[in-house]
Write a protein that holds these residues in place. Structure first.
Motif, PDB file in Angstrom:
ATOM      1  N   VAL A   1       0.828  -1.212   0.000  1.00  0.00           N
ATOM      2  CA  VAL A   1       0.000   0.000   0.000  1.00  0.00           C
ATOM      3  C   VAL A   1       0.858   1.256   0.000  1.00  0.00           C
ATOM      4  O   VAL A   1       0.340   2.368   0.143  1.00  0.00           O
ATOM      5  N   HIS A   2       2.163   1.095  -0.135  1.00  0.00           N
ATOM      6  CA  HIS A   2       3.106   2.216  -0.287  1.00  0.00           C
ATOM      7  C   HIS A   2       3.089   3.174   0.899  1.00  0.00           C
ATOM      8  O   HIS A   2       3.283   4.379   0.740  1.00  0.00           O
ATOM      9  N   CYS A   3       2.895   2.624   2.102  1.00  0.00           N
ATOM     10  CA  CYS A   3       2.817   3.474   3.293  1.00  0.00           C
ATOM     11  C   CYS A   3       4.182   3.996   3.725  1.00  0.00           C
ATOM     12  O   CYS A   3       4.281   5.022   4.397  1.00  0.00           O
ATOM     13  N   GLY A   4       5.236   3.293   3.391  1.00  0.00           N
ATOM     14  CA  GLY A   4       6.583   3.741   3.729  1.00  0.00           C
ATOM     15  C   GLY A   4       7.082   3.330   5.098  1.00  0.00           C
ATOM     16  O   GLY A   4       8.197   3.702   5.479  1.00  0.00           O
ATOM     17  N   LEU A   5       6.306   2.531   5.842  1.00  0.00           N
ATOM     18  CA  LEU A   5       6.767   2.107   7.161  1.00  0.00           C
ATOM     19  C   LEU A   5       7.967   1.171   7.085  1.00  0.00           C
ATOM     20  O   LEU A   5       8.674   0.979   8.068  1.00  0.00           O
ATOM     21  N   CYS A   6       8.196   0.619   5.913  1.00  0.00           N
ATOM     22  CA  CYS A   6       9.347  -0.266   5.727  1.00  0.00           C
ATOM     23  C   CYS A   6      10.660   0.494   5.561  1.00  0.00           C
ATOM     24  O   CYS A   6      11.744  -0.089   5.729  1.00  0.00           O
ATOM     25  N   LEU A   7      10.600   1.758   5.224  1.00  0.00           N
ATOM     26  CA  LEU A   7      11.812   2.491   4.817  1.00  0.00           C
ATOM     27  C   LEU A   7      12.908   2.490   5.890  1.00  0.00           C
ATOM     28  O   LEU A   7      14.073   2.211   5.583  1.00  0.00           O
TER      29      LEU A   7
END
Length: 432
Positions: free
Chosen positions: A17-23
């Motif tokens: 979902v491209h939330c960016g919490l993985c960055l």
């Protein structure tokens, strides 16, 4: 889910979902903060490939090759994206479409002609030992000849640990009876790198299991687990190795299949993803993988017999990526180390982040690997530990290279080594 077709990979990419919490969890993104070198960015690129909006370009391949495959993003992801499987499927598709040069040719030779054959692995190790012992190593390094094959190979040649003598790399097939009353019967994967570079870890693991009342079977016909093939997208080769191991381990009437290598254990637990459908082979893979356990996971489940001899010192435990992220095993190795008398665990900042080893990554993406490794060594230095422990041979190798390269004079151990020391009377300690 089958590994076999690109549409399955496409479906996996849609979970993001491209939330960016993985960055923040991605070691390559935090090097330079390049979105294309983040999990989210790579999934964008893979999706564009599946939708035929881009082709198999050098830029696409570069950003995917920069990925360590550490799967830290999976632990961080609230949507449950199966990034590891997505990456493997995508690399498989790329391998069919692109010739990637001399380094990939060498890797292909290693994956197809060496790792599937234990005898050839042993012969390669013997040749490397001869190279180290004969004086050729010093001569070649003085002339910088290894660097002709690339900086990565040059640095590995320079900092490579000593290959053990042949006596430490053979003789682990067969049955090892328990010490005292028998609690069960288990099998052990001896592995490729573990067997050839860290044979003492396998012997320590066997004795630990014997002390805990288990008969240990080491099947003589076992082969490479296929982890390197999986990570490289060579799924057909991984499937063949899985079939070989299912046959090798299936005939021994065992309670569990134990692994002391995080990467191998993760791959073997995921064998079912190599087989599609509900046929007998797929069911066999599911049953096989249900019995695969990391040795720390198993010993915790069966209640470890308390070790007794002190192993004084401060140890920093560094999580192997395919143990913490691939298998969800974090507390068990620490619990085992906590039970060793006089061994103090000290906190290690970012212990859940990759050391930069990642299979063949430290050779193929050497600059990024060394930048990540330097950060890891600095964290270990700051911990104040006088030894470091980790549960994977690739990590052991990488950290040994790092301690030499960046001037940190402390030993690197597998947790089973330290536990093994504590099961022996002090005067009988072996020097590992």
């Amino acid at each position: 889910m089958s590994h076999s077709t690109a549409p399955n990979a496409y479906e996996l990419s849609l979970d993001c979902v491209h939330c960016g919490l993985c960055l923040p969890s991605c070691p390559t993104y935090t090097l330079d903060f390049n979105e294309a070198d983040s999990p989210r960015g790579r999934i964008y690129l893979m999706r564009a490939l599946f939708e035929n909006r881009i082709g198999v370009t050098d830029t696409l391949v570069h950003h995917l090759d920069q990925c360590l495959g550490c799967r830290g993003c999976e632990t961080a992801c609230p949507a449950g994206v199966q990034y590891g499987e997505l990456l493997e499927q995508t690399r498989s598709q790329i391998n069919k479409k692109k010739d990637r040069g001399f380094s990939d040719f060498l890797k292909k030779i290693a994956l197809e002609e060496i790792f599937p054959y234990p005898k050839r692995i042993r012969q390669t190790s013997t040749a490397l030992r001869l190279y180290q012992k004969s004086g050729l190593e010093g001569l070649f390094n003085a002339l910088s000849l290894p660097k002709l094959l690339g900086r990565g190979i040059g640095e590995v040649a320079r900092f490579m640990p000593r290959i053990p003598p042949k006596s430490e790399r053979t003789g682990l097939a067969g049955s090892y009876p328990p010490y005292g009353d028998q609690r069960g019967r288990v099998a052990l994967l001896s592995g490729c790198v573990m067997h050839e570079l860290y044979g003492h870890v396998n012997r320590a693991t066997i004795e630990v299991l014997q002390y805990n009342g288990f008969e240990v079977i080491v099947p003589p016909t076992q082969t490479c687990c296929g982890a390197l093939h999986l990570h490289s997208g060579e799924l057909a080769g991984a499937k063949e190795l899985a079939q070989n191991n299912m046959a090798a381990f299936g005939a021994h009437g065992i309670d569990a299949i134990l692994v002391n290598s995080a990467g191998c254990g993760s791959a073997m637990k995921e064998y079912p993803t190599l087989f599609g459908g509900d046929d007998a082979e797929s069911q066999m893979a599911t049953e096989f993988s249900s019995r695969v356990k990391d040795v720390s996971e198993f010993l915790t489940e069966v209640s470890l017999i308390a070790p007794w001899a002190p192993v004084p010192g401060k140890v920093a435990y560094d999580d192997a990526c395919h143990l913490i992220h691939g298998q969800g095993i974090q507390a068990q190795p620490r619990s085992i180390l906590d039970q060793i008398p006089e061994l103090e665990q000290v906190p290690l900042c970012d212990s859940d982040k990759c050391c930069g080893g990642a299979g063949t990554y430290f050779v193929e993406q050497h600059d990024s690997s060394m930048r990540i490794l330097e950060e890891k060594i600095q964290k270990i230095r700051e911990s104040g530990a006088d030894m470091v422990a980790t549960g994977n041979p690739g990590c052991l190798l990488q950290l040994e290279i790092g301690t030499k390269k960046f001037g940190l004079s402390i030993p690197v151990h597998h947790p089973m080594e330290l536990l093994h020391r504590s099961y022996r009377e002090p005067e009988k300690y072996r020097s590992y």
